[in-house]
Every structure is written in structure tokens, then in C-alpha cells.
Design a protein around this motif. Structure first.
Motif, PDB file in Angstrom:
ATOM      1  N   LYS A 236       0.840  -1.186   0.000  1.00  0.00           N
ATOM      2  CA  LYS A 236       0.000   0.000   0.000  1.00  0.00           C
ATOM      3  C   LYS A 236       0.882   1.246   0.000  1.00  0.00           C
ATOM      4  N   ILE A 237       0.453   2.253  -0.717  1.00  0.00           N
ATOM      5  CA  ILE A 237       1.201   3.501  -0.789  1.00  0.00           C
ATOM      6  C   ILE A 237       0.840   4.346   0.427  1.00  0.00           C
ATOM      7  N   VAL A 238       1.862   4.788   1.147  1.00  0.00           N
ATOM      8  CA  VAL A 238       1.653   5.622   2.326  1.00  0.00           C
ATOM      9  C   VAL A 238       2.225   6.999   2.025  1.00  0.00           C
ATOM     10  N   VAL A 239       1.389   8.016   2.117  1.00  0.00           N
ATOM     11  CA  VAL A 239       1.808   9.378   1.843  1.00  0.00           C
ATOM     12  C   VAL A 239       1.905  10.107   3.170  1.00  0.00           C
ATOM     13  N   THR A 240       3.073  10.672   3.438  1.00  0.00           N
ATOM     14  CA  THR A 240       3.243  11.446   4.668  1.00  0.00           C
ATOM     15  C   THR A 240       3.458  12.902   4.295  1.00  0.00           C
ATOM     16  N   ALA A 241       2.759  13.783   4.973  1.00  0.00           N
ATOM     17  CA  ALA A 241       2.877  15.210   4.722  1.00  0.00           C
ATOM     18  C   ALA A 241       3.942  15.786   5.643  1.00  0.00           C
ATOM     19  N   PRO A 242       4.670  16.789   5.183  1.00  0.00           N
ATOM     20  CA  PRO A 242       5.658  17.408   6.068  1.00  0.00           C
ATOM     21  C   PRO A 242       4.946  18.122   7.215  1.00  0.00           C
ATOM     22  N   PRO A 243       5.545  18.161   8.399  1.00  0.00           N
ATOM     23  CA  PRO A 243       4.873  18.811   9.528  1.00  0.00           C
ATOM     24  C   PRO A 243       4.733  20.317   9.293  1.00  0.00           C
ATOM     25  N   LEU A 244       3.588  20.861   9.664  1.00  0.00           N
ATOM     26  CA  LEU A 244       3.347  22.288   9.504  1.00  0.00           C
ATOM     27  C   LEU A 244       4.048  23.053  10.616  1.00  0.00           C
TER      28      LEU A 244
END
Length: 62
Positions: free
Chosen positions: A11-19
Motif C-alpha cells: 500500500k502507498i503511504v503518503v506522509t505530509a511534512p509537519p506544519l
């Protein structure tokens, strides 16, 4: 029947950079609508409209 091979796919896991952290005082001030105590622009328009209608209906010569 459902395709059983879907369980084993990666499964593809997308992590966003912390704001960056936000200013907590600005959020509190916006939430309580800080500012001068005066009528909103829409309230001023409505009051002017009511005054105009009252003036026009009161000056009827009948």
C-alpha cells in the motif's frame, strides 16, 4: 468472489511534512471575534433600508 491477491499488495503511504506551529493567541482572538463593538456592514444597510421605508411611508399625503 473478491480478488484475494489485493490483500498482499504493497500500500502507498503518503506522509505530509509537519506544519510550522501556529500562534495560539491569534487563533483565540479570531475565535472570539475580538475588535471594536460596532454594527456589521449588513446591519447598517438593513437599518438604513428600514429608516428609508419608514420615512417614505410616513410622509404619504393621504
Amino acid at each position: 468472489m473478491a480478488n484475494k491477491s489485493l490483500k498482499t499488495r504493497q500500500k502507498i503511504v503518503v506522509t505530509a511534512p509537519p506544519l510550522k506551529p501556529r500562534n495560539p493567541f491569534a487563533a483565540l482572538a479570531k475565535a472570539r471575534s475580538a475588535g471594536p463593538h460596532e454594527r456589521s456592514k449588513s446591519a447598517e444597510r438593513q437599518a438604513a433600508k428600514r429608516a428609508l421605508i419608514k420615512k417614505l411611508s410616513g410622509s404619504d399625503p393621504d
